[in-house]
Write an enzyme that holds these catalytic residues in place. Structure first.
Site, mmCIF file in Angstrom:
data_model
loop_
_atom_site.group_PDB
_atom_site.id
_atom_site.type_symbol
_atom_site.label_atom_id
_atom_site.label_comp_id
_atom_site.label_asym_id
_atom_site.label_seq_id
_atom_site.Cartn_x
_atom_site.Cartn_y
_atom_site.Cartn_z
ATOM 1 N N SER A 143 0.092 6.389 -2.348
ATOM 2 C CA SER A 143 1.480 5.984 -2.595
ATOM 3 C C SER A 143 2.304 7.244 -2.808
ATOM 4 O O SER A 143 1.749 8.314 -3.111
ATOM 5 C CB SER A 143 1.518 5.140 -3.881
ATOM 6 O OG SER A 143 2.838 4.931 -4.319
ATOM 7 N N TYR A 156 -0.999 2.963 -12.564
ATOM 8 C CA TYR A 156 -0.821 3.062 -11.114
ATOM 9 C C TYR A 156 -0.667 4.524 -10.684
ATOM 10 O O TYR A 156 -1.317 4.987 -9.745
ATOM 11 C CB TYR A 156 0.423 2.246 -10.725
ATOM 12 C CG TYR A 156 0.641 2.052 -9.248
ATOM 13 C CD1 TYR A 156 0.059 0.982 -8.571
ATOM 14 C CD2 TYR A 156 1.451 2.919 -8.528
ATOM 15 C CE1 TYR A 156 0.282 0.790 -7.209
ATOM 16 C CE2 TYR A 156 1.677 2.738 -7.176
ATOM 17 C CZ TYR A 156 1.087 1.664 -6.517
ATOM 18 O OH TYR A 156 1.302 1.476 -5.176
HETATM 19 P P1 NAD Z 1 0.091 -6.963 -1.608
HETATM 20 O O1 NAD Z 1 0.158 -7.540 -2.973
HETATM 21 O O2 NAD Z 1 0.943 -7.523 -0.529
HETATM 22 O O3 NAD Z 1 -1.414 -6.952 -1.063
HETATM 23 C C1 NAD Z 1 -2.480 -6.589 -1.879
HETATM 24 C C2 NAD Z 1 -3.759 -7.046 -1.221
HETATM 25 O O4 NAD Z 1 -4.851 -6.721 -2.101
HETATM 26 C C3 NAD Z 1 -3.815 -8.562 -1.023
HETATM 27 O O5 NAD Z 1 -4.527 -8.851 0.163
HETATM 28 C C4 NAD Z 1 -4.598 -9.043 -2.241
HETATM 29 O O6 NAD Z 1 -5.245 -10.297 -2.049
HETATM 30 C C5 NAD Z 1 -5.600 -7.914 -2.363
HETATM 31 N N1 NAD Z 1 -6.210 -7.832 -3.680
HETATM 32 C C6 NAD Z 1 -5.608 -7.882 -4.899
HETATM 33 N N2 NAD Z 1 -6.519 -7.806 -5.874
HETATM 34 C C7 NAD Z 1 -7.734 -7.711 -5.265
HETATM 35 C C8 NAD Z 1 -9.061 -7.601 -5.731
HETATM 36 N N3 NAD Z 1 -9.352 -7.585 -7.043
HETATM 37 N N4 NAD Z 1 -10.066 -7.532 -4.827
HETATM 38 C C9 NAD Z 1 -9.790 -7.566 -3.493
HETATM 39 N N5 NAD Z 1 -8.547 -7.648 -2.995
HETATM 40 C C10 NAD Z 1 -7.541 -7.718 -3.866
HETATM 41 O O7 NAD Z 1 0.406 -5.394 -1.838
HETATM 42 P P2 NAD Z 1 0.820 -4.221 -0.832
HETATM 43 O O8 NAD Z 1 2.173 -3.779 -1.208
HETATM 44 O O9 NAD Z 1 0.520 -4.570 0.559
HETATM 45 O O10 NAD Z 1 -0.171 -3.086 -1.350
HETATM 46 C C11 NAD Z 1 -1.269 -2.609 -0.602
HETATM 47 C C12 NAD Z 1 -1.577 -1.179 -1.020
HETATM 48 O O11 NAD Z 1 -0.452 -0.348 -0.713
HETATM 49 C C13 NAD Z 1 -1.820 -1.021 -2.520
HETATM 50 O O12 NAD Z 1 -2.862 -0.087 -2.736
HETATM 51 C C14 NAD Z 1 -0.509 -0.468 -3.021
HETATM 52 O O13 NAD Z 1 -0.666 0.288 -4.185
HETATM 53 C C15 NAD Z 1 -0.098 0.407 -1.844
HETATM 54 N N6 NAD Z 1 1.320 0.730 -1.784
HETATM 55 C C16 NAD Z 1 2.265 -0.250 -1.684
HETATM 56 C C17 NAD Z 1 3.610 0.128 -1.615
HETATM 57 C C18 NAD Z 1 4.700 -0.884 -1.484
HETATM 58 O O14 NAD Z 1 5.882 -0.492 -1.599
HETATM 59 N N7 NAD Z 1 4.422 -2.134 -1.231
HETATM 60 C C19 NAD Z 1 3.960 1.476 -1.670
HETATM 61 C C20 NAD Z 1 2.969 2.433 -1.786
HETATM 62 C C21 NAD Z 1 1.641 2.045 -1.835
#
Ligand code: NAD
Length: 261
Positions: A143, A156
């Site tokens: 991130s 985080y």
């Molecule tokens: P999201 O909530 O849309 O998706 C998260 C996914 O992880 C889902 O499929 C969920 O079912 C799964 N998950 C949650 N807990 C779990 C567990 N205990 N075991 C297995 N799977 C699990 O979130 P996102 O925004 O797509 O985030 C995905 C990654 O991207 C994360 O690591 C997040 O930190 C990172 N990220 C997101 C952003 C953003 O702005 N959305 C920015 C930077 C980094």
């Protein structure tokens, strides 16, 4: 080189960025193991729709990656299902927002377990197979918070900085094994993880979701646009390509200028 027939595991791919990455890999003919939470019927519909759209194998394993043994089971079952593993995208992650003095210990432990330990455990389980194949791509979704901090996100930010560090260590260890290891550092991507933060802000401030979406971007990103899951997926595809053969150990920003400041 074509990625057709390569075998990938994308953790947390039932939603958001992970789903965008899984779809981008499938579009290149990669066979993909999905993982993540959600309604079982909905996940099965998603899996079948991807098979139909891309004409590739798509499998799913329901593993809670806060449990070490489940991470190992997931990687093992991807290897068994596809007869090997070429691409590992450690993506599953959660967020919790609170000042440190009120930050619940259970939330700290959960975020460290999923956002950090599962990345280590996933790499640990996949590396022997990738080394023996002489080719592999490990991509850890970190991130902008792997590079800079924001208040109220202690677990985080700590986990994502550590993911960038672990990525560098793995890259050094695998430098001459045909396996590259990189971290993608997105800024704001409009997914359920961010939508929940926007809804919470609107509820607390008594404002609208639209207003808080714009405020969220304005606070951090010079470019006032969300990155799409599909763009992160395209970046993963690039990192799997021949052009990226010597890219390793790198935190790669896709953040609308967030960390340029
Ligand atoms: P999201 O909530 O849309 O998706 C998260 C996914 O992880 C889902 O499929 C969920 O079912 C799964 N998950 C949650 N807990 C779990 C567990 N205990 N075991 C297995 N799977 C699990 O979130 P996102 O925004 O797509 O985030 C995905 C990654 O991207 C994360 O690591 C997040 O930190 C990172 N990220 C997101 C952003 C953003 O702005 N959305 C920015 C930077 C980094």
């Amino acid at each position: 080189m074509s990625l057709k027939g390569k075998r990938a595991l994308v953790t947390g791919s039932t939603s958001g960025i992970g789903l965008g990455v899984a779809r981008a890999l499938c579009s290149q003919g990669v066979r993909v193991m999905l993982n993540g939470f959600g309604d079982p019927d909905e996940i099965e519909r998603l899996r079948k729709a991807m098979i139909e759209e891309f004409a590739v194998d798509v499998a799913y394993v329901d593993a809670d990656l806060t449990e070490a043994t489940e991470v190992e089971r997931l990687v093992r079952s991807a290897i068994e299902t596809f007869g090997g593993l070429d691409i590992l995208v450690n993506n599953a992650g959660v967020q919790f927002v609170s000042p440190i003095e009120d930050f619940p210990i259970e939330q700290w432990n959960k975020i460290i377990a999923l956002n950090l330990s599962a990345v280590f455990l996933g790499m640990r389980a996949a590396i022997p197979t990738m080394k023996s194949q002489g080719w592999g791509r490990i991509i850890n979704i970190a991130s902008a918070h792997g590079l800079v901090a924001s208040p109220h996100k202690v677990a985080y930010v700590a986990a994502k900085h550590a993911v960038v560090g672990a990525t560098k260590v793995a890259a050094l260890e695998l430098a001459n094994d045909g396996v590259t290891v990189n971290a993608i550092c997105p800024g704001w991507v409009l997914t359920p993880l961010v939508e929940h933060q926007i809804e919470d802000r609107a509820r607390v401030a008594g404002t609208s979701v639209n207003y808080e979406s714009e405020e969220l971007l304005r606070e951090k990103q010079p470019m006032l646009t969300f990155t799409s899951p599909a763009s992160v997926g395209s970046l993963v595809v690039f990192l799997c390509s021949d052009a990226a053969t010597t890219m390793t150990g790198a935190p790669i920003s896709i953040d609308g200028g967030w960390t340029a400041q």
